[in-house]
Design an enzyme around this catalytic site. Structure first.
Site, mmCIF file in Angstrom:
data_model
loop_
_atom_site.group_PDB
_atom_site.id
_atom_site.type_symbol
_atom_site.label_atom_id
_atom_site.label_comp_id
_atom_site.label_asym_id
_atom_site.label_seq_id
_atom_site.Cartn_x
_atom_site.Cartn_y
_atom_site.Cartn_z
ATOM 1 N N GLU A 138 53.169 50.955 48.839
ATOM 2 C CA GLU A 138 53.875 49.849 49.484
ATOM 3 C C GLU A 138 53.531 49.460 50.689
ATOM 4 O O GLU A 138 53.490 48.347 51.202
ATOM 5 C CB GLU A 138 55.337 49.847 48.927
ATOM 6 C CG GLU A 138 55.637 49.665 47.558
ATOM 7 C CD GLU A 138 55.349 48.455 46.780
ATOM 8 O OE1 GLU A 138 55.276 47.357 47.614
ATOM 9 O OE2 GLU A 138 55.220 48.603 45.915
ATOM 10 N N SER B 81 34.174 61.113 50.407
ATOM 11 C CA SER B 81 34.077 59.791 49.754
ATOM 12 C C SER B 81 32.973 59.613 48.831
ATOM 13 O O SER B 81 33.316 59.044 47.600
ATOM 14 C CB SER B 81 34.131 58.547 50.781
ATOM 15 O OG SER B 81 35.181 58.480 51.714
ATOM 16 N N HIS C 9 43.211 52.328 40.173
ATOM 17 C CA HIS C 9 42.467 53.448 40.563
ATOM 18 C C HIS C 9 42.562 53.521 42.138
ATOM 19 O O HIS C 9 42.664 54.768 42.531
ATOM 20 C CB HIS C 9 40.977 53.173 40.353
ATOM 21 C CG HIS C 9 39.959 53.962 40.783
ATOM 22 N ND1 HIS C 9 39.560 53.745 42.308
ATOM 23 C CD2 HIS C 9 39.493 55.316 40.584
ATOM 24 C CE1 HIS C 9 38.644 54.842 42.478
ATOM 25 N NE2 HIS C 9 38.532 55.693 41.345
ATOM 26 N N SER C 10 42.983 52.457 42.678
ATOM 27 C CA SER C 10 43.318 52.673 44.306
ATOM 28 C C SER C 10 43.849 51.385 44.539
ATOM 29 O O SER C 10 44.123 50.340 43.548
ATOM 30 C CB SER C 10 41.971 52.723 45.352
ATOM 31 O OG SER C 10 40.976 51.657 45.022
#
Length: 716
Positions: A389, A475, A604-605
């Site tokens: 959030e 990443s 997923h993200s």
């Protein structure tokens, strides 16, 4: 008739400008003991101080080689050869047991890694009997057969042979070389007398080394008892071939083939002996010699119409399957079709109702341990909701939740040694939480403030902790997989009793790095666990579009890896599988592949909207049935160590803990913007100093456009 000199010169031969490089290298090797100590006795004396006191009696397996044994026990191949009097891996396969020399310090470490080691101090001759008859022996070749019987590797090493000096060792080689030369030279003289009236005595051709070797001077050494012969002439039509060790004559008769075959076998053995001194020149010379003699034998057999006896043994070795693939021969033309294969089963302990199917598989967890794992799983859920959030509110730039995969984190982390090295992908926050990573450390990293270990130079959720043996996340997809293999190889060499764990998703398994990592781990035999979280989607790509085989676990046997597939929503199944895999990896020093079938409940993200490629109702239905946290809570309620009241209170406490940590971390200023130029090199290079100066000047001139109040001021 040219006369071949066999006089022995004293001292090391002089290397002249015209001396071939092969001879110079060989001369240096043969006289190295003179430079270092004067004789083999001094070398044997220095080596005797390194003689081991203990020996591992290793039962020889079908796929054992000296290379594998040396890697497994961290012992030099030459030591294994010396103790067991071996020449090759083919002879190793004839033994029941092989003895591995170790000292007391190595032994203590190996006992930890391999508790079932059979340690002996005086090997018994009865334990090393041949387990099968060599099929490579030439039945019709009496000289060859006698040599193989006398020099067979099946002879059992005793304490006398194990501790024999290098002086005796080389004396044996000297006697073999001298015997070879004398027998063959006398044979040539006899054959020459019988062939003086023959018109086709010159039918055989000259087999020689290169022109440089043919024209080089003779050099002989008396220090090591060896005679070095360089032949550059003919012997009344019977052509001679000589290297520094063996004198060989070649004709086209059947009788000659037997003697040439025996000489060929001696050359091979003598080559292996000298290879112990790392003599590349001699190795290449002998290999060339063996090939040329082999061709001459084949040519001779063809000319006379005789069978190729000399290469009968080698023909059996050039088998259809090269010896490394074991399978039955069939006359059916039949393809293996994956759709007809039986899918790999999914190991499960705790069903969706929180009931253990088989009590024999129930982990021995205390109530406190169960509560700790449940709290970590639920605390991770609360942290995910608040940080997700906060990204939607623009307070952090990026986030990835762990909803639905908590059991894969906590279950595997509980089965590991806290010092085992972990390579995560980007959805293993639960592993860090179980190991003791604090809430403020999670949130500091996502904010990228000055208190975070990365100082804001990493993306959010790219955690790392040296203290907790957790490598900083990258990443790039699958980049951690070959890195994990390298670390595991270092752990194997260090023999520290630890393993490496590499987490990845089924989408990462489609990368080339995944193939390289799995293949290298199997061939190097390193203690690494590959933990695949198969949640059905690589971002928006379903498994149907990723592969056609039976998941990721089906690839394990193809790479030669031990493999298991587990229910990733079952905490107990993940724990049992990881614990057993770790023991297997360390005890047998080999990689293990674990595929955990799980469900990604969230997106997923924060850059993804999963409702675009899957049904929201389907996700909710599966989560309600297979939620790992709910499944564990049902089990704890049935066991009596958890109830609704405790659960409600814990949810309030965990919410408060995360909110307080979040508020505290948000107040910490960001690291100075100059941090991006630091920690790149040990000392900041001039070009980086110039770039940092230019950036500072730009920010100063345009300070109204930058929120400098949120950043700490740089001292530079």
């Amino acid at each position: 008739m040219n006369k071949i000199s066999t006089e022995i010169s004293s001292g090391a031969p002089m290397a002249s400008a015209t001396t071939p490089p092969e001879r110079r290298a060989l001369s240096e090797v043969m006289h190295s003991t003179k430079r270092s100590g004067g004789n083999y006795g001094s070398l044997a004396k220095s080596q005797s101080q390194l003689q081991p006191k203990f020996y591992i009696c290793h039962k020889v397996q079908s796929d054992d080689t000296m290379q594998r044994l040396s890697l497994k026990y961290s012992i030099h191949i030459q030591e294994i050869k010396r103790v067991n009097k071996l020449w090759s891996d083919a002879e190793l396969s004839l033994l029941e047991n092989v003895y591995i020399p170790v000292n007391s310090s190595q032994l203590s470490t190996l006992r930890t890694l391999y508790p079932t080691l059979n340690i002996v101090q005086n090997p018994s001759p009865a334990t090393n009997l041949p387990r099968k008859t060599s099929t490579s022996a030439i039945a019709t070749d009496e000289p060859m057969s006698s040599i193989r019987r006398s020099d067979s590797s099946t002879s059992t090493p005793t304490m006398t042979t194990i501790t024999s000096s290098y002086e005796d060792y080389f004396s044996k080689i000297d006697r073999q070389i001298q015997t070879s030369k004398q027998s063959l030279q006398s044979f040539d003289v006899d054959k020459q007398r019988s062939k003086t009236q023959s018109n086709d005595i010159n039918s055989s051709s000259l087999v020689s080394n290169n022109d440089n070797n043919s024209n080089s001077d003779e050099s002989n050494s008396s220090q090591n008892g060896r005679t070095t012969l360089w032949n550059n002439g003919r012997h009344k039509g019977i052509h001679h071939l000589s290297d520094n060790s063996v004198f060989v004559n070649i004709t086209t008769t059947n009788t000659r083939e037997k003697h040439v075959s025996a000489a060929l076998e001696r050359i091979r053995k003598e080559r292996d002996d000298f290879d112990e001194f790392n003599s590349r020149a001699l190795y290449g010379l002998c290999r060339s010699l063996s090939n040329q003699i082999g061709k001459r034998c084949q040519s001779s057999a063809t000319t006379t119409g005789a069978s190729n006896v000399a290469f009968e043994g080698n023909a059996s070795k050039m088998s259809f399957m090269s010896g490394h693939i074991k399978g039955a021969i069939t006359n059916k033309l039949e393809f293996i079709r994956p759709e007809n294969a039986t899918p790999i089963p999914i190991y499960q302990v705790l069903d969706s109702d929180g009931v253990i199917k088989d009590q024999n598989h129930a982990p021995d967890f205390t109530d406190e341990h169960l509560v700790k794992m449940y709290k970590d799983m639920t605390l991770l859920n609360v942290l995910d909701r608040i940080l997700y959030e906060s990204q939607r509110q623009g307070r952090i730039s990026f986030y990835m939740t762990n909803f639905g995969e908590e059991a894969t984190h906590i279950g595997s982390a509980a089965a590991l040694n806290p010092k085992d090295l972990v390579y995560g992908q980007y959805r293993e926050a639960g592993v860090l939480m179980y190991r003791g990573f604090k809430l403020n450390e999670f949130i500091d990293q996502c904010f990228g403030n000055a208190r975070a270990s990365c100082k804001g130079i990493q993306m959010p959720v790219h955690y790392g902790s040296t203290d907790l043996s957790f490598v900083t996340i990258s990443s790039t997809l699958a980049t951690q997989m070959p890195q994990a293999v390298g670390s595991a190889y270092a752990y194997k060499r260090a023999q520290n009793g630890l393993c490496v764990v590499c987490y990845f998703g089924e989408g990462a398994a489609s990368e080339g790095d995944a193939h390289a990592a799995l293949n290298f781990s199997a061939t190097l035999e390193v203690p690494v666990l590959f933990f695949c979280r198969n949640n059905g989607y690589a971002i928006s790509t379903t498994t149907v579009d990723q592969y056609r085989g039976d998941g990721i676990a089906s690839r394990g046997p193809g790479y030669g890896m031990a493999t298991i597939r587990v229910d990733g929503n079952d905490l107990f199944a993940v724990y049992n599988a990881t614990k057993a895999a770790r023991e297997l990896a360390l005890n047998e020093m080999r990689p293990v592949l674990i595929e955990a079938m799980t469900l990604r409940v969230g997106h997923h993200s924060t850059s993804d909207d999963s409702s675009a490629y899957r049904s929201v109702d389907e996700v909710r239905s599966r989560d309600k049935k297979d939620n790992p946290t709910l499944r564990l809570r049902k089990f704890m309620s049935q066991r009596g160590c958890w109830n609704e009241e405790k659960d409600e209170q814990w949810m309030k406490d965990s919410q408060k803990m995360v909110m307080e940590a979040f508020a505290n971390c948000e107040k910490v200023k960001r690291a100075p913007i100059t941090t991006m130029f630091e920690n790149i090199f040990d000392k900041m290079e001039p070009h980086l100093q110039r770039q940092m100066k230019e950036m500072n000047e730009h920010v100063r001139q345009n300070h109204d456009h930058f929120p400098l109040s949120l950043y700490e001021q740089s001292s530079t």
